[in-house]
Write a protein that holds these residues in place. Structure first.
Motif, PDB file in Angstrom:
ATOM      1  N   ALA A 350       6.134   3.703 -15.265  1.00  0.00           N
ATOM      2  CA  ALA A 350       5.378   4.254 -14.136  1.00  0.00           C
ATOM      3  C   ALA A 350       6.339   4.877 -13.133  1.00  0.00           C
ATOM      4  O   ALA A 350       7.450   4.370 -12.912  1.00  0.00           O
ATOM      5  CB  ALA A 350       4.551   3.162 -13.460  1.00  0.00           C
ATOM      6  N   ALA A 351       5.917   5.973 -12.511  1.00  0.00           N
ATOM      7  CA  ALA A 351       6.741   6.641 -11.498  1.00  0.00           C
ATOM      8  C   ALA A 351       6.469   6.030 -10.129  1.00  0.00           C
ATOM      9  O   ALA A 351       5.330   6.039  -9.654  1.00  0.00           O
ATOM     10  CB  ALA A 351       6.438   8.130 -11.481  1.00  0.00           C
ATOM     11  N   LEU A 352       7.514   5.510  -9.490  1.00  0.00           N
ATOM     12  CA  LEU A 352       7.374   4.925  -8.154  1.00  0.00           C
ATOM     13  C   LEU A 352       7.435   6.064  -7.136  1.00  0.00           C
ATOM     14  O   LEU A 352       8.506   6.585  -6.828  1.00  0.00           O
ATOM     15  CB  LEU A 352       8.484   3.908  -7.895  1.00  0.00           C
ATOM     16  N   LEU A 353       6.275   6.459  -6.608  1.00  0.00           N
ATOM     17  CA  LEU A 353       6.182   7.599  -5.698  1.00  0.00           C
ATOM     18  C   LEU A 353       6.190   7.183  -4.235  1.00  0.00           C
ATOM     19  O   LEU A 353       6.488   7.994  -3.359  1.00  0.00           O
ATOM     20  CB  LEU A 353       4.916   8.403  -6.006  1.00  0.00           C
ATOM     21  N   ALA A 354       5.848   5.935  -3.961  1.00  0.00           N
ATOM     22  CA  ALA A 354       5.868   5.411  -2.589  1.00  0.00           C
ATOM     23  C   ALA A 354       5.921   3.904  -2.662  1.00  0.00           C
ATOM     24  O   ALA A 354       5.419   3.298  -3.617  1.00  0.00           O
ATOM     25  CB  ALA A 354       4.630   5.859  -1.803  1.00  0.00           C
ATOM     26  N   GLY A 355       6.514   3.284  -1.657  1.00  0.00           N
ATOM     27  CA  GLY A 355       6.491   1.837  -1.547  1.00  0.00           C
ATOM     28  C   GLY A 355       7.436   1.135  -2.496  1.00  0.00           C
ATOM     29  O   GLY A 355       8.547   1.593  -2.773  1.00  0.00           O
ATOM     30  N   GLY A 356       6.981  -0.030  -2.974  1.00  0.00           N
ATOM     31  CA  GLY A 356       7.810  -0.852  -3.845  1.00  0.00           C
ATOM     32  C   GLY A 356       8.836  -1.664  -3.108  1.00  0.00           C
ATOM     33  O   GLY A 356       9.744  -2.242  -3.709  1.00  0.00           O
ATOM     34  N   THR A 357       8.726  -1.729  -1.771  1.00  0.00           N
ATOM     35  CA  THR A 357       9.656  -2.494  -0.949  1.00  0.00           C
ATOM     36  C   THR A 357       8.880  -3.380   0.015  1.00  0.00           C
ATOM     37  O   THR A 357       7.683  -3.185   0.241  1.00  0.00           O
ATOM     38  CB  THR A 357      10.577  -1.567  -0.137  1.00  0.00           C
ATOM     39  N   TYR A 358       9.585  -4.345   0.596  1.00  0.00           N
ATOM     40  CA  TYR A 358       8.929  -5.250   1.545  1.00  0.00           C
ATOM     41  C   TYR A 358       9.914  -5.740   2.587  1.00  0.00           C
ATOM     42  O   TYR A 358      11.138  -5.692   2.392  1.00  0.00           O
ATOM     43  CB  TYR A 358       8.282  -6.437   0.820  1.00  0.00           C
ATOM     44  N   LEU A 368       1.961   4.245  -7.870  1.00  0.00           N
ATOM     45  CA  LEU A 368       2.587   4.317  -9.184  1.00  0.00           C
ATOM     46  C   LEU A 368       1.938   5.452  -9.962  1.00  0.00           C
ATOM     47  O   LEU A 368       0.777   5.358 -10.367  1.00  0.00           O
ATOM     48  CB  LEU A 368       2.421   2.996  -9.929  1.00  0.00           C
ATOM     49  N   GLY A 369       2.686   6.535 -10.159  1.00  0.00           N
ATOM     50  CA  GLY A 369       2.131   7.699 -10.826  1.00  0.00           C
ATOM     51  C   GLY A 369       2.236   7.613 -12.341  1.00  0.00           C
ATOM     52  O   GLY A 369       3.218   7.090 -12.875  1.00  0.00           O
ATOM     53  N   HIS A 370       1.220   8.146 -13.030  1.00  0.00           N
ATOM     54  CA  HIS A 370       1.211   8.242 -14.493  1.00  0.00           C
ATOM     55  C   HIS A 370       1.606   6.905 -15.132  1.00  0.00           C
ATOM     56  O   HIS A 370       2.481   6.844 -16.004  1.00  0.00           O
ATOM     57  CB  HIS A 370       2.133   9.367 -14.953  1.00  0.00           C
ATOM     58  N   ALA A 371       0.932   5.867 -14.691  1.00  0.00           N
ATOM     59  CA  ALA A 371       1.252   4.524 -15.181  1.00  0.00           C
ATOM     60  C   ALA A 371       0.841   4.380 -16.646  1.00  0.00           C
ATOM     61  O   ALA A 371      -0.269   4.775 -17.027  1.00  0.00           O
ATOM     62  CB  ALA A 371       0.538   3.475 -14.339  1.00  0.00           C
ATOM     63  N   PRO A 372       1.691   3.814 -17.484  1.00  0.00           N
ATOM     64  CA  PRO A 372       1.275   3.492 -18.853  1.00  0.00           C
ATOM     65  C   PRO A 372       0.138   2.472 -18.821  1.00  0.00           C
ATOM     66  O   PRO A 372       0.048   1.648 -17.899  1.00  0.00           O
ATOM     67  CB  PRO A 372       2.537   2.891 -19.473  1.00  0.00           C
ATOM     68  N   LEU A 373      -0.712   2.510 -19.813  1.00  0.00           N
ATOM     69  CA  LEU A 373      -1.865   1.609 -19.822  1.00  0.00           C
ATOM     70  C   LEU A 373      -1.472   0.148 -19.949  1.00  0.00           C
ATOM     71  O   LEU A 373      -2.262  -0.740 -19.607  1.00  0.00           O
ATOM     72  CB  LEU A 373      -2.826   2.002 -20.949  1.00  0.00           C
ATOM     73  N   ASP A 374      -0.257  -0.097 -20.442  1.00  0.00           N
ATOM     74  CA  ASP A 374       0.186  -1.485 -20.541  1.00  0.00           C
ATOM     75  C   ASP A 374       1.075  -1.902 -19.369  1.00  0.00           C
ATOM     76  O   ASP A 374       1.643  -2.999 -19.370  1.00  0.00           O
ATOM     77  CB  ASP A 374       0.918  -1.723 -21.869  1.00  0.00           C
ATOM     78  N   ALA A 375       1.213  -1.035 -18.363  1.00  0.00           N
ATOM     79  CA  ALA A 375       1.979  -1.414 -17.173  1.00  0.00           C
ATOM     80  C   ALA A 375       1.280  -2.576 -16.482  1.00  0.00           C
ATOM     81  O   ALA A 375       0.069  -2.536 -16.253  1.00  0.00           O
ATOM     82  CB  ALA A 375       2.102  -0.230 -16.220  1.00  0.00           C
ATOM     83  N   PRO A 376       1.997  -3.646 -16.158  1.00  0.00           N
ATOM     84  CA  PRO A 376       1.346  -4.841 -15.595  1.00  0.00           C
ATOM     85  C   PRO A 376       0.509  -4.572 -14.353  1.00  0.00           C
ATOM     86  O   PRO A 376      -0.550  -5.162 -14.173  1.00  0.00           O
ATOM     87  CB  PRO A 376       2.519  -5.770 -15.290  1.00  0.00           C
ATOM     88  N   ALA A 377       0.967  -3.665 -13.478  1.00  0.00           N
ATOM     89  CA  ALA A 377       0.212  -3.392 -12.247  1.00  0.00           C
ATOM     90  C   ALA A 377      -1.065  -2.620 -12.516  1.00  0.00           C
ATOM     91  O   ALA A 377      -1.968  -2.596 -11.670  1.00  0.00           O
ATOM     92  CB  ALA A 377       1.085  -2.620 -11.260  1.00  0.00           C
TER      93      ALA A 377
END
Length: 487
Positions: A350-358, A368-377
């Motif tokens: 998946a392409a991280l286009l924004a976020g992913g931080t805390y 998450l752009g163009h996420a694979p169908l098996d991507a956990p999120a």
């Protein structure tokens, strides 16, 4: 923190069971945005459940025999009290749950409306005349079940408790409520204080914050025939097993991974704003959150760009600040789970286009752009501010993707062709569908429930659904004289 309705001098270190009782153990009430300890809540145990059910059974019958207008009056007074104390209660809710103040304020209005709708239940028709081939009066009537067990979660603790407590009481039952100990004031103390001030007779409502042992005791008690549970699918599965062994009726409102379908004819900017609301509202800690964004391939790049702009422009911080989009996650365990799902999804492609931080418990809105169908999120319920986006080529593929989930809670479809939206909705098994809206929708007047791993199909809301949820159907016949039988 307050000298009003929620003055802690009454409830600090106590739980509500035929009055405020001293607790053998206590828990901290914390402000999620700062970690500050606000107060101390009394925690119940399994023995407290047994005592509470015994008391409830002792007074429930007389409550059921109250004139219906007297029960309705208590419900109406409770609604007025929610409105009168909305500002005080909303501040507690925002600080304890991390929900934005505007969302916390809305919860008070929803709670009031739940009580007003429940007041109407008290006078609703509760039976029907039946035809009979015998010379007798034959009818079916709905009777209170007795004691209703309510187990509510942390994310919207007031709304998800009151939607069961209010109709159960209005229909002549007693209620034993177990709120999540992390949100025991806004999801427990508040409800107890409202009904205490509204004049509900003693012993009918018990509020017992505690851990899984308390919930288990409620589920397993032989004199609690109906359980209303809102929470995770895993916990719901365990409750269903325990209830089945005891032939109990359970209403399970569980997890979700709801799809938001954006067709190629959609207004992309408005669709992205709706999608952002559906994924980022209350840091994504809503069972109906838009967990999967399915976007037509002709507009997916524009949609991702618009969604990313919204995510990057969203302010995350103190929920008491009116300019903040959303506040913190409930605790570090949930934050770490969300971050692991995001990290593993990026690793899966998946392409991280924004976020992913805390920062602490504040997790940035994540696209998450163009996420694979098996991507956990994408494949799992995240319960965090994460928007995985997948593209589709046509309506057939959209329907297939939307239906490809073990959950069945909510579905959003954005399209200018409403009839095409209805056609798509017919192909997805889900508890609710919202055409030209995102997936987070709920009203006291509407039946609400999920299918498959989102719940047992039982409904809350609306007259008929609440009657079915919190009463039992009894067949009654009356003859003028005893028939003559062979002797």
């Amino acid at each position: 923190m307050s000298d009003g309705l929620l003055s802690s001098s009454r409830w600090s270190g106590r739980y509500f069971s035929n009055g405020w009782q001293p607790a053998g153990s206590q828990g901290a009430v914390t402000e999620k945005a700062t970690g500050e300890r606000l107060e101390t809540i009394g925690l119940a145990d399994a023995d407290a459940v047994s005592v509470a059910v015994g008391i409830a059974l002792g007074v429930q019958r007389s409550w059921a025999e109250f004139p219906y207008d007297a029960r309705a009056a208590v419900m109406r007074r409770a609604g007025v009290l929610f409105e009168q104390h909305a500002a005080e209660a909303a501040e507690w809710t925002a600080r304890e749950t991390g929900a934005p103040l505007a969302m916390a304020e809305r919860a008070q209005g929803v709670a009031a409306q739940e009580c007003y709708e429940a007041a109407g239940l008290a006078s609703a028709p509760y039976g029907e005349l039946l035809r009979s081939t015998a010379p007798r009066l034959s009818f079916a009537r709905r009777r209170p079940v007795g004691v209703v067990g309510v187990i509510a979660p942390f994310n919207a603790p007031l709304v998800l408790a009151i939607r069961a407590v209010a109709p159960a009481l209005a229909l002549g039952n007693a209620a034993v409520l177990k709120p999540d100990p992390r949100t025991a004031v806004s999801g427990g103390v508040l409800i107890a204080r409202i009904f205490e001030e509204a004049g509900l007779p003693d012993g009918l409502l018990h509020v017992l914050p505690g851990g899984a042992d308390v919930g288990d005791a409620v589920v397993r008690h032989s004199r609690v025939p109906v359980i209303a549970f809102t929470g995770s699918t895993g916990a719901g599965r365990a409750i269903a097993r325990a209830a089945a062994e005891r032939f109990k009726r359970v209403h399970l409102e569980l997890g979700g991974n709801s799809a938001l379908v954006v067709m190629g004819d959609a207004d992309v900017a408005r669709a992205a704003a709706a999608g952002a609301f559906g994924s980022f509202r209350h840091a994504g800690q809503i069972c109906m959150a838009s967990g999967r964004h399915l976007v037509h391939e002709s507009v997916v790049d524009d949609y991702l760009a618009a969604l990313t702009r919204i995510a990057e422009g969203t302010t995350v911080g103190d929920p008491l600040d009116a300019n903040v989009g959303y506040g913190p996650l409930i605790d570090s365990g949930q934050r770490d789970r969300v971050h692991a799902l995001v990290t593993e999804s990026v690793g899966a492609g998946a392409a991280l286009l924004a976020g992913g931080t805390y920062d602490g418990l504040f997790y940035r809105p994540t696209v998450l752009g163009h996420a694979p169908l098996d991507a956990p999120a994408y494949a799992s319920e995240v319960f965090g501010p994460v928007a995985p986006v997948v593209s589709f080529a046509d309506a057939d593929e959209a329907a297939s993707l939307a239906a490809d989930s073990p959950y069945g809670l909510s579905l959003g479809i954005i399209t200018r062709d409403v009839m095409a939206g209805l056609d798509l909705a017919d192909r997805v098994s889900t508890g609710s569908v919202h055409i030209n809206d995102q997936t987070i929708n709920d009203e006291p007047t509407a039946p609400f429930g999920g299918l498959r791993e989102s719940g047992s199909g039982g409904k809350h809301g609306g007259v008929q659904s609440n009657l079915e949820a919190f009463t039992e159907l009894q067949w009654v016949t009356v003859r003028r004289d005893l028939p003559t039988y062979p002797s």
